[in-house]
Design a protein around this motif. Sequence first.
Motif, PDB file in Angstrom:
ATOM      1  N   ILE A  29       1.825  67.890  83.486  1.00  0.00           N
ATOM      2  CA  ILE A  29       2.461  68.473  83.303  1.00  0.00           C
ATOM      3  C   ILE A  29       3.391  67.702  82.220  1.00  0.00           C
ATOM      4  O   ILE A  29       4.295  68.179  81.253  1.00  0.00           O
ATOM      5  N   ALA A  30       3.438  66.183  81.828  1.00  0.00           N
ATOM      6  CA  ALA A  30       4.043  65.386  81.903  1.00  0.00           C
ATOM      7  C   ALA A  30       3.276  65.646  80.005  1.00  0.00           C
ATOM      8  O   ALA A  30       4.456  66.126  78.394  1.00  0.00           O
ATOM      9  N   TYR A  31       2.044  65.946  79.450  1.00  0.00           N
ATOM     10  CA  TYR A  31       1.546  65.638  78.388  1.00  0.00           C
ATOM     11  C   TYR A  31       1.669  67.028  78.102  1.00  0.00           C
ATOM     12  O   TYR A  31       1.679  66.790  76.805  1.00  0.00           O
ATOM     13  N   GLU A  32       2.057  68.106  78.560  1.00  0.00           N
ATOM     14  CA  GLU A  32       1.842  69.771  78.355  1.00  0.00           C
ATOM     15  C   GLU A  32       3.503  69.406  77.352  1.00  0.00           C
ATOM     16  O   GLU A  32       3.531  70.402  76.572  1.00  0.00           O
ATOM     17  N   LYS A  33       4.764  68.696  79.039  1.00  0.00           N
ATOM     18  CA  LYS A  33       6.119  69.211  78.060  1.00  0.00           C
ATOM     19  C   LYS A  33       6.254  68.766  76.879  1.00  0.00           C
ATOM     20  O   LYS A  33       6.222  68.780  75.749  1.00  0.00           O
ATOM     21  N   GLY A  34       5.304  67.832  76.721  1.00  0.00           N
ATOM     22  CA  GLY A  34       5.548  66.424  75.020  1.00  0.00           C
ATOM     23  C   GLY A  34       5.204  67.498  74.053  1.00  0.00           C
ATOM     24  O   GLY A  34       5.510  67.801  72.869  1.00  0.00           O
ATOM     25  N   LEU A  35       3.327  68.409  74.334  1.00  0.00           N
ATOM     26  CA  LEU A  35       2.574  68.971  73.200  1.00  0.00           C
ATOM     27  C   LEU A  35       3.960  69.832  73.119  1.00  0.00           C
ATOM     28  O   LEU A  35       3.945  70.589  71.864  1.00  0.00           O
ATOM     29  N   ASP A  36       4.015  70.751  73.554  1.00  0.00           N
ATOM     30  CA  ASP A  36       5.392  72.113  73.669  1.00  0.00           C
ATOM     31  C   ASP A  36       6.248  71.456  72.912  1.00  0.00           C
ATOM     32  O   ASP A  36       7.033  72.192  72.104  1.00  0.00           O
ATOM     33  N   SER A  37       6.992  70.237  73.116  1.00  0.00           N
ATOM     34  CA  SER A  37       8.555  70.091  72.351  1.00  0.00           C
ATOM     35  C   SER A  37       8.122  69.675  70.975  1.00  0.00           C
ATOM     36  O   SER A  37       8.503  70.402  70.106  1.00  0.00           O
ATOM     37  N   PHE A  38       6.937  68.582  70.844  1.00  0.00           N
ATOM     38  CA  PHE A  38       6.472  68.975  69.432  1.00  0.00           C
ATOM     39  C   PHE A  38       5.666  69.758  68.352  1.00  0.00           C
ATOM     40  O   PHE A  38       6.198  70.442  67.049  1.00  0.00           O
ATOM     41  N   LEU A  39       5.327  70.502  69.111  1.00  0.00           N
ATOM     42  CA  LEU A  39       5.103  71.318  68.298  1.00  0.00           C
ATOM     43  C   LEU A  39       5.778  73.217  68.355  1.00  0.00           C
ATOM     44  O   LEU A  39       5.601  73.500  67.186  1.00  0.00           O
ATOM     45  N   GLY A  40       6.657  73.395  69.005  1.00  0.00           N
ATOM     46  CA  GLY A  40       7.923  74.301  69.236  1.00  0.00           C
ATOM     47  C   GLY A  40       8.681  73.155  67.473  1.00  0.00           C
ATOM     48  O   GLY A  40       8.699  74.641  66.282  1.00  0.00           O
ATOM     49  N   TRP A  41       8.887  72.286  67.707  1.00  0.00           N
ATOM     50  CA  TRP A  41       9.256  71.736  66.499  1.00  0.00           C
ATOM     51  C   TRP A  41       9.111  71.863  65.231  1.00  0.00           C
ATOM     52  O   TRP A  41       9.525  72.322  64.264  1.00  0.00           O
ATOM     53  N   TYR A  42       7.285  71.626  65.644  1.00  0.00           N
ATOM     54  CA  TYR A  42       7.051  71.899  64.107  1.00  0.00           C
ATOM     55  C   TYR A  42       6.527  73.046  63.428  1.00  0.00           C
ATOM     56  O   TYR A  42       6.669  73.001  62.278  1.00  0.00           O
ATOM     57  N   GLN A  43       6.357  74.054  63.939  1.00  0.00           N
ATOM     58  CA  GLN A  43       6.289  75.690  64.110  1.00  0.00           C
ATOM     59  C   GLN A  43       7.599  75.718  63.258  1.00  0.00           C
ATOM     60  O   GLN A  43       8.297  76.820  62.036  1.00  0.00           O
ATOM     61  N   ALA A  44       8.728  75.505  64.256  1.00  0.00           N
ATOM     62  CA  ALA A  44      10.510  75.545  64.365  1.00  0.00           C
ATOM     63  C   ALA A  44      10.940  75.178  62.174  1.00  0.00           C
ATOM     64  O   ALA A  44      11.670  75.540  62.014  1.00  0.00           O
ATOM     65  N   GLN A  45      10.346  74.344  62.547  1.00  0.00           N
ATOM     66  CA  GLN A  45      10.873  73.416  60.891  1.00  0.00           C
ATOM     67  C   GLN A  45       9.924  73.629  60.058  1.00  0.00           C
ATOM     68  O   GLN A  45      10.064  73.239  58.495  1.00  0.00           O
ATOM     69  N   GLY A  46       9.016  74.995  59.881  1.00  0.00           N
ATOM     70  CA  GLY A  46       7.698  75.199  59.320  1.00  0.00           C
ATOM     71  C   GLY A  46       7.048  74.446  58.206  1.00  0.00           C
ATOM     72  O   GLY A  46       6.724  74.892  56.396  1.00  0.00           O
ATOM     73  N   LYS A  47       6.763  73.148  58.990  1.00  0.00           N
ATOM     74  CA  LYS A  47       5.494  72.989  58.426  1.00  0.00           C
ATOM     75  C   LYS A  47       4.332  72.962  58.720  1.00  0.00           C
ATOM     76  O   LYS A  47       3.739  73.700  58.485  1.00  0.00           O
ATOM     77  N   ARG A  48       3.652  72.733  57.516  1.00  0.00           N
ATOM     78  CA  ARG A  48       2.232  72.886  56.902  1.00  0.00           C
ATOM     79  C   ARG A  48       1.652  71.565  57.012  1.00  0.00           C
ATOM     80  O   ARG A  48       0.425  71.873  57.497  1.00  0.00           O
ATOM     81  N   ILE A  49       1.961  69.990  56.750  1.00  0.00           N
ATOM     82  CA  ILE A  49       1.476  69.145  56.879  1.00  0.00           C
ATOM     83  C   ILE A  49       1.687  68.861  57.947  1.00  0.00           C
ATOM     84  O   ILE A  49       2.719  68.230  58.294  1.00  0.00           O
ATOM     85  N   LEU A  50       0.735  67.761  58.606  1.00  0.00           N
ATOM     86  CA  LEU A  50       0.282  66.810  59.606  1.00  0.00           C
ATOM     87  C   LEU A  50       0.421  65.649  59.315  1.00  0.00           C
ATOM     88  O   LEU A  50      -0.866  65.656  59.205  1.00  0.00           O
ATOM     89  N   ASN A  51       1.202  64.805  59.216  1.00  0.00           N
ATOM     90  CA  ASN A  51       0.686  63.364  58.618  1.00  0.00           C
ATOM     91  C   ASN A  51       2.217  62.616  58.751  1.00  0.00           C
ATOM     92  O   ASN A  51       2.749  62.736  59.682  1.00  0.00           O
TER      93      ASN A  51
END
Length: 298
Positions: A29-51
């Motif tokens: 549950i904790a890691y899913e929340k963390g992943l959703d937080s990052f992936l949601g932010w990543y997509q909302a920011q329009g990021k294309r490169i993970l670095n």
Amino acid sequence: MSNELTVQTGFEQIKQLVLGGFSSKETIIAYEKGLDSFLGWYQAQGKRILNKATVQEYRAMLEGKGLSSATINLRLCAVRRLVVEAIDNGLLDPVLGEGILRIKGVKRQGVKTGNWLDKKQAQAVLRSIDLNTLKGLRDRAILAFGLGAGLRRSEIANLRVENIQMRESRWVILDLIGKGGRIRTVPIEAWTKEALDAWTEKADITEGFIFRSVRKGGRFIGERMSSQAVQDVIVKYAEVSAHDLRRTYAKLAHVGGCPVEQIQLSLGHESIKTTEDYLGVRQDLASAPCDYLGLKLQ
């Protein structure tokens, strides 16, 4: 090899691979929340490169929100797990991934003392419940195991009738499986057993899971309550989390003179340092151990 990571390139697949590496429901549950937080932010920011720069920007965003160091570090751990899986699945250049894995967590400042109830408040919580209803009897028993045994909410939810046994002339929770699969035995007071008996006798529970969801009319829903349902009960009456009740148990025991090692054993902490941090124990130079030795040179 692609340096881009998007929904189309397998975000959800990698997320499931990360979560599949854990066995603990709470960790998932904790890691899913963390992943959703990052992936949601990543997509909302329009990021294309993970670095490295992208993740550093994410970390700065988390710090700007005023989140605790523990929360930020857990979310960064989730990102690191994501990166490892992305590399292993050929979706991220290992060189870029290694840069991300070198990002350090947020330095922990001091010891978080958390919330707890004092003795008067804890007593008031136990006496605030309407015992004329089946739910009321159940809720008091739940609170009794939080305040009187220091159990985690998942441990309360998973508690079974068979766990409550007599050992050395007292009632205990026998062979309780806690965090990390560690097994412990937790002694309980007579009042905790009294609250338990009032609930189980009225609900006619003689085996299996102790705490059940109750519909109007006294009918049960499912074979046990979820840990979130236990949390909801505790917040309703105590206005603090289940973890804060656990901390209250430890604090009141310590103030009452219980040795820290015994509190550690009951809580199921792997290290006594964890228990000391939990209690906010500080070295007392005015009343130090050496003052109690009773030794003299002559």
